[in-house]
Design an enzyme around this catalytic site. Structure first.
Site, PDB file in Angstrom:
ATOM      1  N   VAL A   1       3.132   1.197   3.032  1.00 25.55           N
ATOM      2  CA  VAL A   1       2.873   0.172   3.805  1.00 25.55           C
ATOM      3  C   VAL A   1       3.375  -1.081   3.324  1.00 25.55           C
ATOM      4  O   VAL A   1       3.118  -1.595   1.938  1.00 25.55           O
ATOM      5  CB  VAL A   1       1.588  -0.131   3.984  1.00 25.55           C
ATOM      6  CG1 VAL A   1       0.897  -1.315   4.953  1.00 25.55           C
ATOM      7  CG2 VAL A   1       0.889   0.983   4.592  1.00 25.55           C
TER       8      VAL A   1
ATOM      9  N   ASP B   1     -11.984   7.709   8.810  1.00 24.99           N
ATOM     10  CA  ASP B   1     -11.940   7.487   7.376  1.00 24.99           C
ATOM     11  C   ASP B   1     -12.358   5.818   7.188  1.00 24.99           C
ATOM     12  O   ASP B   1     -11.895   5.278   6.549  1.00 24.99           O
ATOM     13  CB  ASP B   1     -10.451   7.616   6.887  1.00 24.99           C
ATOM     14  CG  ASP B   1     -10.248   7.455   5.368  1.00 24.99           C
ATOM     15  OD1 ASP B   1     -11.284   7.737   4.860  1.00 24.99           O
ATOM     16  OD2 ASP B   1      -8.982   7.567   4.942  1.00 24.99           O
TER      17      ASP B   1
ATOM     18  N   GLY C   1       0.378   5.651   0.388  1.00 28.54           N
ATOM     19  CA  GLY C   1      -0.545   6.877   0.726  1.00 28.54           C
ATOM     20  C   GLY C   1       0.270   8.125   0.361  1.00 28.54           C
ATOM     21  O   GLY C   1       1.412   8.090  -0.471  1.00 28.54           O
TER      22      GLY C   1
ATOM     23  N   GLY D   1       0.828  -1.243   0.007  1.00 26.75           N
ATOM     24  CA  GLY D   1      -0.001  -0.114  -0.003  1.00 26.75           C
ATOM     25  C   GLY D   1       0.897   1.287   0.000  1.00 26.75           C
ATOM     26  O   GLY D   1       1.980   1.154   0.418  1.00 26.75           O
TER      27      GLY D   1
ATOM     28  N   LYS E   1       4.096   0.186   8.304  1.00 24.87           N
ATOM     29  CA  LYS E   1       3.848   1.423   7.655  1.00 24.87           C
ATOM     30  C   LYS E   1       4.907   2.472   7.945  1.00 24.87           C
ATOM     31  O   LYS E   1       5.038   2.770   9.203  1.00 24.87           O
ATOM     32  CB  LYS E   1       2.378   2.066   8.163  1.00 24.87           C
ATOM     33  CG  LYS E   1       2.154   3.502   7.762  1.00 24.87           C
ATOM     34  CD  LYS E   1       0.914   3.923   8.187  1.00 24.87           C
ATOM     35  CE  LYS E   1       0.496   5.121   7.599  1.00 24.87           C
ATOM     36  NZ  LYS E   1      -1.045   5.577   8.127  1.00 24.87           N
TER      37      LYS E   1
END
Length: 275
Positions: free
Chosen positions: A24, A132, A19, A17, A38
């Site tokens: 991540v 979120d 962002g 992942g 992360k």
């Protein structure tokens, strides 16, 4: 295996992942167990504000204990390479699952909805707001959902108020009061829960796609597209999407209502709503 990078006591196996400020990784701890690591991206590792956000994430997630919430395992927010380690949750993001296979079957919805509600209730019981909750922050394995990503979570009642035009979170799942710049509350998370459930059941974001302005306009007007949403899921979603946050039941109430519906249809209808 020896060529993989290491971070703290963890071997980084693969990127899973990314962002705006962090990456991540799927990692492995010293006992050979898979974890999610992360790490702040190199360009943000020395940024005091990015480190502070990561510290808030650690503080929020460390309070929560639930089988439906990814567990915090370790963190180092003061070192040269700040990172957070959480339980690795196998499965697929709800958003990816629906995109690939279509809406969740009606018979599976109650268990999915209740698991999400239980996870959110545990977050709220710990005095935390997730802020979120969306299809891409719910990992599903079978019918079991797990809430992930506490990147913008903070304690309930903290002095953080959004401003009109400032969007924090996933726009299609924002409660109307957040679009208006009001303080986030547990009810704001409940709205996101209901919108996420509607997406799971129909395969469509309940307030449509397109421009941010158009989506926010429909949220503010209460123009949710719930066509094809099966009962009793539709009734629960309508309760969670109520325009007035004071009229939305709590996540704990929804979990109880779903349990009651699962054992005795109609039983939950007689309960008193607790906002």
């Amino acid at each position: 295996m020896g060529t993989h990078r290491r971070l703290g006591g963890y071997r980084l196996l693969d990127e899973i992942g990314r962002g705006s400020t962090a990456v991540v990784h799927l990692g492995m701890d010293s006992a050979g167990r898979e974890v999610a690591v992360k790490e702040l991206s190199p360009e943000f590792a020395a940024d005091p504000e990015a480190r502070q956000r990561l510290a808030r994430e650690v503080s929020a997630q460390s309070r929560v204990r639930s089988p439906h919430v990814a567990r915090l395992l370790d963190a180092d927010v003061t070192g040269e390479r700040p990172y957070v380690v959480t339980q690795y949750v196998p499965g697929c993001a709800l958003g990816d699952l629906v995109e690939a296979y279509g809406p969740v079957e009606a018979r599976r919805l109650p268990r999915l909805a209740r698991g999400m509600a239980l996870g959110l209730a545990a977050v709220h019981d710990a005095g935390v707001l997730h802020r979120d909750l969306s299809p891409h922050n719910v990992i599903v394995l079978g019918d079991r959902p797990t809430l992930v990503d506490f990147g913008i979570a903070h304690p309930a009642g903290a002095d953080q108020v959004t401003r009109p035009g400032m969007v924090i979170g996933t726009p299609a799942y924002l409660a109307p009061e957040l679009i208006e710049g009001r303080r986030p509350t547990r009810a704001s998370d409940v709205f996101a829960w209901a919108a996420t459930l509607a997406y799971a059941a129909t395969g469509r974001p309940p307030f449509g796609r397109g421009s941010l302005h158009g989506v926010c306009f429909r949220i503010l007007r209460g123009q949710a597209d719930l066509d094809g949403l099966p009962e009793p899921t539709a009734e629960l979603v309508r309760l969670g999407l109520r325009r007035d946050p004071a009229e939305r039941p709590t996540a704990r109430w929804f979990a109880g209502a779903l349990a009651a519906w699962g054992t005795a249809p109609g039983a939950a209808r007689s309960r008193t709503l607790v906002a």
